[in-house]
Motif scaffolding. Structure first.
Motif, PDB file in Angstrom:
ATOM      1  N   VAL A   4       0.839  -1.187   0.000  1.00  0.00           N
ATOM      2  CA  VAL A   4       0.000   0.000   0.000  1.00  0.00           C
ATOM      3  C   VAL A   4       0.874   1.236   0.000  1.00  0.00           C
ATOM      4  CG1 VAL A   4      -1.683   1.305   1.383  1.00  0.00           C
ATOM      5  CG2 VAL A   4      -1.892  -1.169   1.192  1.00  0.00           C
ATOM      6  N   THR A   5       0.413   2.247  -0.733  1.00  0.00           N
ATOM      7  CA  THR A   5       1.062   3.558  -0.701  1.00  0.00           C
ATOM      8  C   THR A   5       0.051   4.583  -0.217  1.00  0.00           C
ATOM      9  OG1 THR A   5       0.485   4.018  -3.009  1.00  0.00           O
ATOM     10  CG2 THR A   5       2.645   3.026  -2.606  1.00  0.00           C
ATOM     11  N   PHE A   6       0.556   5.674   0.282  1.00  0.00           N
ATOM     12  CA  PHE A   6      -0.279   6.795   0.686  1.00  0.00           C
ATOM     13  C   PHE A   6       0.355   8.051   0.115  1.00  0.00           C
ATOM     14  CE2 PHE A   6      -2.104   9.985   3.472  1.00  0.00           C
ATOM     15  CZ  PHE A   6      -3.440   9.588   3.498  1.00  0.00           C
ATOM     16  N   LYS A   7      -0.372   8.712  -0.766  1.00  0.00           N
ATOM     17  CA  LYS A   7       0.145   9.863  -1.515  1.00  0.00           C
ATOM     18  C   LYS A   7       1.425   9.488  -2.254  1.00  0.00           C
ATOM     19  CE  LYS A   7      -2.029  13.411   1.269  1.00  0.00           C
ATOM     20  NZ  LYS A   7      -1.862  14.655   2.014  1.00  0.00           N
ATOM     21  N   GLY A   8       1.430   8.264  -2.790  1.00  0.00           N
ATOM     22  CA  GLY A   8       2.544   7.786  -3.588  1.00  0.00           C
ATOM     23  C   GLY A   8       3.710   7.219  -2.806  1.00  0.00           C
ATOM     24  N   GLU A 148      -3.565   2.355  -3.282  1.00  0.00           N
ATOM     25  CA  GLU A 148      -3.163   3.752  -3.034  1.00  0.00           C
ATOM     26  C   GLU A 148      -4.217   4.361  -2.123  1.00  0.00           C
ATOM     27  OE1 GLU A 148      -2.225   7.422  -2.401  1.00  0.00           O
ATOM     28  OE2 GLU A 148      -0.721   6.104  -3.302  1.00  0.00           O
ATOM     29  N   THR A 150      -5.207   7.181  -1.361  1.00  0.00           N
ATOM     30  CA  THR A 150      -5.994   8.357  -1.737  1.00  0.00           C
ATOM     31  C   THR A 150      -6.973   8.059  -2.870  1.00  0.00           C
ATOM     32  OG1 THR A 150      -4.264   9.119  -3.244  1.00  0.00           O
ATOM     33  CG2 THR A 150      -4.169   9.941  -0.969  1.00  0.00           C
ATOM     34  N   THR A 151      -7.134   6.773  -3.231  1.00  0.00           N
ATOM     35  CA  THR A 151      -8.067   6.417  -4.301  1.00  0.00           C
ATOM     36  C   THR A 151      -9.259   5.650  -3.726  1.00  0.00           C
ATOM     37  OG1 THR A 151      -6.918   4.350  -4.805  1.00  0.00           O
ATOM     38  CG2 THR A 151      -6.218   6.304  -6.025  1.00  0.00           C
TER      39      THR A 151
END
Length: 166
Positions: A4-8, A148, A150-151
């Motif tokens: 998982v990423t958060f804001k890339g 991601e 933020t999606t």
């Protein structure tokens, strides 16, 4: 564990990744009135658990509203929205949003849900965006760890999983 990423930016998820077919892990979170909420609180119902980083963001707001709308059409389904927001902030958000079918619960005190479901972002001490469907027998029937943070999640797939679990 899910990537998982958060804001890339990659984040480290703490806890155990939950998989379809497993018994749903128990947890203790807080309702808006500070009373404890556990998996047993909604025993015997199908549950859609919508996990968001914070209700005060656009995607989390939209996710909560969308699931509230979809689940209100199905009857006898418990919708839990879980975040690290304080219970007071969640109560204020629900009142401002005018939502009735969603139960917002806070994991801020112990991160019990975050660790039990593998969604606690270590670097941010927020919960990663995810969706879980738990059937009336407490078996996990759908899991989505959103890649991601933020999606949006896959709303259609989650709602279909709820219908299948009924």
């Amino acid at each position: 564990m899910a990537n998982v990423t958060f804001k890339g930016n990659p984040v480290t998820l703490v806890g155990n990744e939950v998989k379809v077919g497993e018994k749903a892990p128990n947890f203790t979170v807080l309702a808006n009135d500070l009373s404890p909420v556990t998996l047993e609180t909604s025993a015997g119902k199908v549950r859609l658990v919508s996990v968001v980083p914070s209700l005060d963001t656009g995607v989390c707001d939209a996710q909560t509203r969308r699931f509230n709308e979809e689940i209100s059409k199905l009857g006898n389904v418990e919708l839990l929205t879980i975040s690290m927001d304080l219970p007071f902030a969640q109560k204020r958000w629900c009142a401002a949003a005018g939502l009735e079918n969603v139960h917002t619960v806070s994991d801020h005190r112990e991160a019990s849900f975050g660790e039990a479901y593998g969604v606690l972002m270590k670097e941010l001490r927020l919960l990663a965006r995810a969706v879980f469907v738990i059937d009336s027998n407490d078996t996990v029937s759908y899991v989505e760890y959103v890649a991601e943070g933020t999606t949006h999640p896959n709303y259609e797939a989650a709602v279909e999983a709820v219908k299948a679990a009924k």
